[in-house]
Design an enzyme around this catalytic site. Structure first.
Site, PDB file in Angstrom:
ATOM      1  CG  ASP A   1      44.508  34.502  49.000  1.00  0.00           C
ATOM      2  OD1 ASP A   1      44.794  34.195  50.177  1.00  0.00           O
ATOM      3  OD2 ASP A   1      45.385  34.595  48.120  1.00  0.00           O
TER       4      ASP A   1
ATOM      5  CG  ASP B   1      35.677  37.204  43.261  1.00  0.00           C
ATOM      6  OD1 ASP B   1      36.232  37.263  42.140  1.00  0.00           O
ATOM      7  OD2 ASP B   1      35.999  37.937  44.215  1.00  0.00           O
ATOM      8  CG  ASP B   2      38.954  34.979  40.382  1.00  0.00           C
ATOM      9  OD1 ASP B   2      38.537  35.790  41.240  1.00  0.00           O
ATOM     10  OD2 ASP B   2      40.133  34.985  39.979  1.00  0.00           O
TER      11      ASP B   2
HETATM   12  O1  LIG Z   1      40.131  36.847  49.402  1.00  0.00           O
HETATM   13  P1  LIG Z   1      40.960  38.017  48.994  1.00  0.00           P
HETATM   14  O2  LIG Z   1      42.322  38.006  49.640  1.00  0.00           O
HETATM   15  O3  LIG Z   1      40.265  39.327  49.184  1.00  0.00           O
HETATM   16  O4  LIG Z   1      41.288  37.857  47.447  1.00  0.00           O
HETATM   17  C1  LIG Z   1      40.345  37.490  46.495  1.00  0.00           C
HETATM   18  C2  LIG Z   1      40.130  38.564  45.460  1.00  0.00           C
HETATM   19  O5  LIG Z   1      41.383  38.938  44.859  1.00  0.00           O
HETATM   20  C3  LIG Z   1      41.282  38.868  43.446  1.00  0.00           C
HETATM   21  O6  LIG Z   1      40.785  40.066  42.914  1.00  0.00           O
HETATM   22  P2  LIG Z   1      41.695  41.372  42.681  1.00  0.00           P
HETATM   23  O7  LIG Z   1      41.479  42.336  43.792  1.00  0.00           O
HETATM   24  O8  LIG Z   1      43.106  40.941  42.429  1.00  0.00           O
HETATM   25  O9  LIG Z   1      41.108  42.077  41.403  1.00  0.00           O
HETATM   26  P3  LIG Z   1      40.684  41.552  39.976  1.00  0.00           P
HETATM   27  O10 LIG Z   1      39.591  40.555  40.193  1.00  0.00           O
HETATM   28  O11 LIG Z   1      40.228  42.792  39.289  1.00  0.00           O
HETATM   29  O12 LIG Z   1      41.892  40.951  39.318  1.00  0.00           O
HETATM   30  C4  LIG Z   1      40.266  37.776  43.220  1.00  0.00           C
HETATM   31  O13 LIG Z   1      39.659  37.936  41.937  1.00  0.00           O
HETATM   32  C5  LIG Z   1      39.269  38.010  44.331  1.00  0.00           C
HETATM   33  O14 LIG Z   1      38.293  38.975  43.972  1.00  0.00           O
HETATM   34  O1  LIG Z   2      45.397  35.518  40.548  1.00  0.00           O
HETATM   35  C1  LIG Z   2      45.252  35.477  41.788  1.00  0.00           C
HETATM   36  N1  LIG Z   2      45.669  34.373  42.487  1.00  0.00           N
HETATM   37  C2  LIG Z   2      45.561  34.251  43.841  1.00  0.00           C
HETATM   38  O2  LIG Z   2      45.941  33.244  44.444  1.00  0.00           O
HETATM   39  C3  LIG Z   2      44.994  35.365  44.508  1.00  0.00           C
HETATM   40  N2  LIG Z   2      44.750  35.635  45.820  1.00  0.00           N
HETATM   41  C4  LIG Z   2      44.189  36.843  45.862  1.00  0.00           C
HETATM   42  N3  LIG Z   2      44.078  37.378  44.630  1.00  0.00           N
HETATM   43  C5  LIG Z   2      44.577  36.485  43.764  1.00  0.00           C
HETATM   44  N4  LIG Z   2      44.715  36.548  42.427  1.00  0.00           N
HETATM   45 MG   LIG Z   3      38.776  39.946  42.030  1.00  0.00          MG
END
Ligand SMILES: O=P(O)(O)OC[C@H]1O[C@H](OP(=O)(O)OP(=O)(O)O)[C@H](O)[C@@H]1O
Ligand SMILES: O=c1[nH]c(=O)c2nc[nH]c2[nH]1
Ligand SMILES: [Mg+2]
Length: 154
Positions: free
Chosen positions: A94, A90-91
């Site tokens: 949080d 994952d990127d």
């Molecule tokens: O630790 P957390 O609080 O769960 O947050 C982390 C997740 O939030 C973001 O995804 P998002 O749900 O925004 O979807 P996306 O990757 O499709 O943009 C990010 O890419 C992680 O997958």
């Molecule tokens: O673009 C993002 N930045 C963040 O810091 C983050 N945390 C949860 N999901 C996120 N997405």
């Molecule tokens: Mg995500």
């Protein structure tokens, strides 16, 4: 979130390459599972660096709104299995809510991210950059270049 941490494409690629180094030797892996959508970007770099051609996606919706997490995680698509031999990427982590779900789904995978905030960091096997909890990470795919007017306008 009181602070912002802006990520550019070149820095993102550099960090994702560093993450790839932590995953050597490549021969131990069957493939990569990207946590879509944010994980697609580091997954592309990792699969390229490690020569892995088997790339899957697990599709989870957590933040329905850019800055606001929903109460329920929605899993739209998930590859079968316990993740053995796979890197799940994952990127970022949080709150750790997405990571907890991923760990539950793929207990035998190596779960990695590029960025980690303190609440999520213990749930990740490898990551590259520490980010404070009060800081929102602005990823390059969410940004665009735009004109900024000069300070002194005639
Ligand atoms: O630790 P957390 O609080 O769960 O947050 C982390 C997740 O939030 C973001 O995804 P998002 O749900 O925004 O979807 P996306 O990757 O499709 O943009 C990010 O890419 C992680 O997958
Ligand atoms: O673009 C993002 N930045 C963040 O810091 C983050 N945390 C949860 N999901 C996120 N997405
Ligand atoms: Mg995500």
């Amino acid at each position: 979130m009181s602070e912002k941490y802006v990520v550019t494409w070149d820095m993102f690629q550099m960090h994702a390459r560093k993450l790839s180094e932590k995953l050597l030797p490549a021969s131990q892996w069957k493939g990569v599972i990207a946590v879509s959508r944010g994980g697609l970007f580091p997954a592309a770099v990792i699969s390229r660096e490690l020569g892995l051609r088997h790339v899957e996606t697990v599709c989870i919706v957590s933040y329905e709104d850019h800055y606001k997490q929903s109460d329920e995680l929605r899993v739209l698509h998930a590859p079968e299995g316990d993740g053995e031999g796979f890197i799940v990427v994952d990127d970022l982590v949080d709150t750790g809510n997405t990571a907890r779900k991923i760990r539950e789904m793929y207990p035998k995978a190596r779960f990695v991210t590029v960025f980690a905030k303190p609440a999520g960091a213990p749930l990740v096997d490898d990551y590259v950059i520490d980010i404070p909890q009060n800081t929102w990470i602005e990823q390059p795919w969410d940004l665009g270049l735009s004109f900024v007017p000069p300070l002194a306008r005639k």
